[in-house]
Design a protein around this motif. Structure first.
Motif, short mmCIF file in Angstrom:
data_model
loop_
_atom_site.label_atom_id
_atom_site.label_comp_id
_atom_site.label_asym_id
_atom_site.label_seq_id
_atom_site.Cartn_x
_atom_site.Cartn_y
_atom_site.Cartn_z
N ALA A 168 27.80 7.38 52.03
CA ALA A 168 28.45 8.03 50.79
C ALA A 168 28.16 6.82 49.76
N ASN A 169 27.45 5.90 49.62
CA ASN A 169 27.62 5.52 48.04
C ASN A 169 26.23 4.85 48.05
N ALA A 170 25.36 5.35 48.80
CA ALA A 170 23.93 4.66 48.63
C ALA A 170 23.25 5.00 47.39
N SER A 171 23.23 4.42 46.67
CA SER A 171 22.21 4.80 45.36
C SER A 171 20.69 4.49 45.14
N ALA A 173 32.61 10.63 78.24
CA ALA A 173 32.69 12.45 78.47
C ALA A 173 33.63 12.33 77.22
N PRO A 174 33.28 12.85 76.28
CA PRO A 174 35.62 13.30 75.55
C PRO A 174 36.14 13.29 76.21
N ALA A 175 36.44 13.99 77.05
CA ALA A 175 37.20 14.72 78.30
C ALA A 175 37.89 13.04 78.94
N ASP A 176 37.49 12.33 78.63
CA ASP A 176 38.03 10.61 78.87
C ASP A 176 38.33 9.74 78.08
N LEU A 177 38.55 10.47 76.62
CA LEU A 177 39.07 9.59 75.48
C LEU A 177 39.87 9.02 76.03
N THR A 178 40.57 8.17 75.67
CA THR A 178 42.38 7.80 74.94
C THR A 178 42.57 8.75 73.81
N PRO A 179 43.62 8.72 73.84
CA PRO A 179 43.91 10.02 71.74
C PRO A 179 42.91 8.38 70.83
N GLU A 180 43.32 7.17 70.96
CA GLU A 180 43.25 6.81 70.35
C GLU A 180 41.60 6.64 69.49
N GLN A 181 40.66 7.07 70.84
CA GLN A 181 39.11 7.23 70.94
C GLN A 181 38.86 8.21 70.37
N SER A 182 40.31 9.73 70.71
CA SER A 182 39.45 11.33 70.14
C SER A 182 39.52 10.86 69.26
N ILE A 183 40.48 10.43 68.31
CA ILE A 183 40.57 10.76 66.80
C ILE A 183 39.22 10.09 66.38
N LEU A 184 38.88 8.54 67.08
CA LEU A 184 37.71 8.11 66.26
C LEU A 184 36.28 8.75 66.41
N TYR A 185 36.27 9.95 68.31
CA TYR A 185 34.87 10.87 68.08
C TYR A 185 35.22 11.34 67.55
N GLN A 186 35.96 12.30 67.31
CA GLN A 186 35.58 13.80 66.46
C GLN A 186 35.26 13.26 64.83
N ASP A 187 35.76 11.94 64.31
CA ASP A 187 35.28 11.29 62.86
C ASP A 187 33.99 11.23 62.95
N MET A 188 33.46 10.81 64.01
CA MET A 188 32.21 9.76 64.21
C MET A 188 31.06 11.86 64.23
N ARG A 189 31.96 12.21 65.55
CA ARG A 189 30.92 13.61 65.43
C ARG A 189 30.64 14.53 63.95
N LYS A 190 31.51 14.40 62.84
CA LYS A 190 31.20 15.17 62.08
C LYS A 190 30.41 14.30 61.23
N ILE A 198 27.76 12.50 62.25
CA ILE A 198 26.83 12.24 62.52
C ILE A 198 26.43 13.51 62.31
N ALA A 199 26.81 14.49 62.37
CA ALA A 199 26.61 15.94 62.09
C ALA A 199 25.21 15.83 60.50
N GLY A 200 26.15 15.25 59.81
CA GLY A 200 26.16 15.38 58.53
C GLY A 200 25.27 14.16 57.51
N ASN A 201 24.96 13.43 58.55
CA ASN A 201 23.84 11.87 58.45
C ASN A 201 23.02 11.71 59.35
#
Length: 188
Positions: A68-71, A7-24, A26-29
């Protein structure tokens, strides 16, 4: 499932940074299939990657770079990904990329044939080549020279490189899914 969803509330700080990047990303791709639980915990390959954020970040960065670099045309990419998922019998991978392929208009007959680890009869020249290359690499061993040369003459060197890297990436994703016994969510 061998690793509990985090769960997002249980993420470590390192996991939280990766989680936020993944969420972004995932939403686009990766938004045509279910990727998270109601509380925001990520499913699919993202959950194992969060459990090991240093490694997970490297795999996620590769995934983003490949996207991002798909051709190559997306139908060619989806054929390759489904071939790999079927060869590895990776349930979540098959589930996710059936949803993507359906969204892009791939027929049920073609999807059924691909996930049965068979070659559909109605593939275009490019799709057929993507199937053959992905199938050959997924078997293991060196890609046969005539197949490699045909790929270069059809997709160019950059497109051939992309296809080979795509097969490798989704072999890793499929291995991750199978190794951690990642389940398929209910289809809506």
């Amino acid at each position: 499932m061998r690793l509990p969803l985090i769960a997002p509330a249980d993420l470590t700080p390192e996991q939280s940074i990766l989680y936020q990047d993944m969420r972004k990303g995932i939403a686009g791709n990766f938004n045509t299939f279910k990727v998270e639980r109601e509380d925001g915990a990520l499913m699919g390959p993202w959950n194992p990657w969060l459990h090991e954020p240093a490694i997970g970040k490297a795999i996620w960065d590769l995934t983003l770079a490949m996207t991002a670099n798909a051709s190559l045309p997306d139908n060619v990419r989806q054929i390759a990904i489904l071939v790999v998922g079927a060869r590895y019998d990776a349930a979540y991978e098959i589930y996710a990329h059936i949803a993507v392929a359906e969204h892009e208009g791939m027929s049920e007959q073609r999807l059924a044939t691909l996930v049965a680890d068979l070659k559909p009869a109605d593939l275009t020249t490019q799709e057929s080549l993507a199937y053959d290359l992905s199938y050959a690499l997924s078997r293991g061993g060196v890609l046969p020279e005539p197949l490699y040369r045909l790929a270069v003459s059809t997709f160019g060197q950059h497109g051939t490189n992309e296809l080979i890297y795509l097969v490798g990436l989704y072999a890793m994703v499929s291995t991750t899914l199978n190794g951690f016994n990642v389940p398929v969510p209910e289809r809506e």
